[in-house]
Motif scaffolding. Structure first.
Motif, PDB file in Angstrom:
ATOM      1  N   LEU A 276     -30.035  16.029 -55.186  1.00 27.55           N
ATOM      2  CA  LEU A 276     -30.053  15.885 -56.635  1.00 27.55           C
ATOM      3  C   LEU A 276     -30.769  17.096 -57.218  1.00 27.55           C
ATOM      4  O   LEU A 276     -31.770  17.545 -56.672  1.00 27.55           O
ATOM      5  CB  LEU A 276     -30.784  14.603 -57.031  1.00 27.55           C
ATOM      6  N   VAL A 277     -30.253  17.621 -58.316  1.00 23.97           N
ATOM      7  CA  VAL A 277     -30.828  18.818 -58.923  1.00 23.97           C
ATOM      8  C   VAL A 277     -31.114  18.538 -60.395  1.00 23.97           C
ATOM      9  O   VAL A 277     -30.240  18.059 -61.116  1.00 23.97           O
ATOM     10  CB  VAL A 277     -29.878  20.029 -58.791  1.00 23.97           C
ATOM     11  N   VAL A 278     -32.333  18.848 -60.808  1.00 21.33           N
ATOM     12  CA  VAL A 278     -32.732  18.706 -62.209  1.00 21.33           C
ATOM     13  C   VAL A 278     -33.462  19.977 -62.617  1.00 21.33           C
ATOM     14  O   VAL A 278     -34.357  20.436 -61.909  1.00 21.33           O
ATOM     15  CB  VAL A 278     -33.662  17.488 -62.408  1.00 21.33           C
ATOM     16  N   SER A 279     -33.071  20.534 -63.734  1.00 17.18           N
ATOM     17  CA  SER A 279     -33.790  21.696 -64.274  1.00 17.18           C
ATOM     18  C   SER A 279     -34.933  21.202 -65.150  1.00 17.18           C
ATOM     19  O   SER A 279     -34.784  20.219 -65.870  1.00 17.18           O
ATOM     20  CB  SER A 279     -32.861  22.556 -65.123  1.00 17.18           C
ATOM     21  N   PRO A 280     -36.075  21.891 -65.108  1.00 15.62           N
ATOM     22  CA  PRO A 280     -37.170  21.487 -65.993  1.00 15.62           C
ATOM     23  C   PRO A 280     -36.774  21.640 -67.457  1.00 15.62           C
ATOM     24  O   PRO A 280     -36.075  22.589 -67.816  1.00 15.62           O
ATOM     25  CB  PRO A 280     -38.292  22.470 -65.655  1.00 15.62           C
TER      26      PRO A 280
ATOM     27  N   PRO B  70     -42.051   9.964 -57.668  1.00 18.04           N
ATOM     28  CA  PRO B  70     -43.097   9.325 -56.863  1.00 18.04           C
ATOM     29  C   PRO B  70     -42.573   8.142 -56.051  1.00 18.04           C
ATOM     30  O   PRO B  70     -41.872   7.273 -56.573  1.00 18.04           O
ATOM     31  CB  PRO B  70     -44.113   8.850 -57.909  1.00 18.04           C
ATOM     32  N   GLY B  71     -42.893   8.158 -54.768  1.00 12.18           N
ATOM     33  CA  GLY B  71     -42.595   7.021 -53.897  1.00 12.18           C
ATOM     34  C   GLY B  71     -41.191   6.928 -53.346  1.00 12.18           C
ATOM     35  O   GLY B  71     -40.873   5.965 -52.641  1.00 12.18           O
ATOM     36  N   VAL B  72     -40.318   7.901 -53.665  1.00 11.13           N
ATOM     37  CA  VAL B  72     -38.952   7.848 -53.143  1.00 11.13           C
ATOM     38  C   VAL B  72     -38.537   9.239 -52.665  1.00 11.13           C
ATOM     39  O   VAL B  72     -39.071  10.245 -53.131  1.00 11.13           O
ATOM     40  CB  VAL B  72     -37.938   7.335 -54.198  1.00 11.13           C
ATOM     41  N   PRO B  73     -37.570   9.321 -51.752  1.00  9.31           N
ATOM     42  CA  PRO B  73     -37.115  10.637 -51.290  1.00  9.31           C
ATOM     43  C   PRO B  73     -36.299  11.362 -52.365  1.00  9.31           C
ATOM     44  O   PRO B  73     -35.723  10.741 -53.262  1.00  9.31           O
ATOM     45  CB  PRO B  73     -36.255  10.309 -50.069  1.00  9.31           C
ATOM     46  N   ALA B  74     -36.240  12.675 -52.258  1.00  6.66           N
ATOM     47  CA  ALA B  74     -35.496  13.497 -53.212  1.00  6.66           C
ATOM     48  C   ALA B  74     -34.004  13.176 -53.196  1.00  6.66           C
ATOM     49  O   ALA B  74     -33.314  13.447 -54.171  1.00  6.66           O
ATOM     50  CB  ALA B  74     -35.729  14.981 -52.928  1.00  6.66           C
ATOM     51  N   SER B  75     -33.502  12.591 -52.140  1.00  7.49           N
ATOM     52  CA  SER B  75     -32.095  12.194 -52.114  1.00  7.49           C
ATOM     53  C   SER B  75     -31.847  10.985 -53.018  1.00  7.49           C
ATOM     54  O   SER B  75     -30.714  10.699 -53.384  1.00  7.49           O
ATOM     55  CB  SER B  75     -31.658  11.869 -50.686  1.00  7.49           C
ATOM     56  N   ARG B  76     -32.896  10.298 -53.423  1.00  2.00           N
ATOM     57  CA  ARG B  76     -32.795   9.123 -54.307  1.00  2.00           C
ATOM     58  C   ARG B  76     -33.130   9.456 -55.756  1.00  2.00           C
ATOM     59  O   ARG B  76     -32.542   8.943 -56.686  1.00  2.00           O
ATOM     60  CB  ARG B  76     -33.752   8.038 -53.795  1.00  2.00           C
ATOM     61  N   CYS B  77     -34.122  10.366 -55.968  1.00  6.04           N
ATOM     62  CA  CYS B  77     -34.553  10.662 -57.335  1.00  6.04           C
ATOM     63  C   CYS B  77     -35.301  11.985 -57.374  1.00  6.04           C
ATOM     64  O   CYS B  77     -36.178  12.240 -56.546  1.00  6.04           O
ATOM     65  CB  CYS B  77     -35.462   9.539 -57.853  1.00  6.04           C
ATOM     66  N   VAL B  78     -34.945  12.828 -58.357  1.00  9.58           N
ATOM     67  CA  VAL B  78     -35.626  14.103 -58.596  1.00  9.58           C
ATOM     68  C   VAL B  78     -35.956  14.168 -60.078  1.00  9.58           C
ATOM     69  O   VAL B  78     -35.142  13.776 -60.922  1.00  9.58           O
ATOM     70  CB  VAL B  78     -34.735  15.302 -58.192  1.00  9.58           C
ATOM     71  N   GLN B  79     -37.163  14.652 -60.403  1.00 11.27           N
ATOM     72  CA  GLN B  79     -37.571  14.743 -61.799  1.00 11.27           C
ATOM     73  C   GLN B  79     -38.272  16.062 -62.073  1.00 11.27           C
ATOM     74  O   GLN B  79     -38.812  16.703 -61.169  1.00 11.27           O
ATOM     75  CB  GLN B  79     -38.492  13.590 -62.181  1.00 11.27           C
ATOM     76  N   ALA B  80     -38.260  16.464 -63.346  1.00 14.40           N
ATOM     77  CA  ALA B  80     -38.966  17.663 -63.803  1.00 14.40           C
ATOM     78  C   ALA B  80     -39.468  17.367 -65.215  1.00 14.40           C
ATOM     79  O   ALA B  80     -38.826  16.644 -65.972  1.00 14.40           O
ATOM     80  CB  ALA B  80     -38.038  18.868 -63.812  1.00 14.40           C
TER      81      ALA B  80
END
Length: 153
Positions: free
Chosen positions: A9-13, A33-43
């Protein structure tokens, strides 16, 4: 033998325009927080009429709010891509209106006005928090906050 393909997953700030009187910044994307980057990405990104003194996704930004004058504004935006989607579809950016402002918010003095929303556009989720230096922001404060929100890229 078949291997598993991990989708990234890709997110731009989010980036706010540094209009006169605003301090802006952003934090690079990372796993939620608390999950792998394959589940959730944030900026996260922010815009504030005083120097921003907190981490990019510290909600509420207590150190910054402690220095916020009555005419001040703090905007904090976290954008995320998450599987599965959690937020409902909505319009972006929102238009903040006086009737949507509540006093304080969790862990914040009622002397501050507070607005928050959680909406999705496509697969991008927007967690928006805005604090005003007074419980009932002026028309000018609302106009400034809305104008700054329109600059987010």
């Amino acid at each position: 033998m078949f291997g598993l393909l991990a989708l990234v997953l890709v997110v731009s700030p989010p980036h706010f325009h540094a209009a006169p009187g605003w301090h802006v910044g952003s934090r690079p994307a990372h796993a939620c927080p608390g999950v792998p980057a394959s589940r959730c990405v944030q900026a996260s990104g922010w815009a504030s009429t005083v120097r921003y003194r907190d981490c990019g996704d510290c909600v509420p930004p207590h150190r910054t709010l402690a220095h916020l004058p009555p005419n001040g504004i703090v905007i904090q935006l976290t954008q995320a891509e998450e599987r599965p989607d959690r937020a409902g579809l909505g319009k972006w950016p929102p238009r903040i209106r006086a009737g949507q402002i509540t006093a304080g918010g969790e862990g914040v003095s009622n002397r501050y006005g507070h607005f928050e929303t959680f909406v999705r556009t496509g697969h991008l989720e927007h967690y928006l928090f805005v604090w005003f230096g007074r419980e009932h922001p002026t028309r000018r404060q609302l106009a400034r906050a809305n104008a700054e929100l329109r600059t987010v890229r």
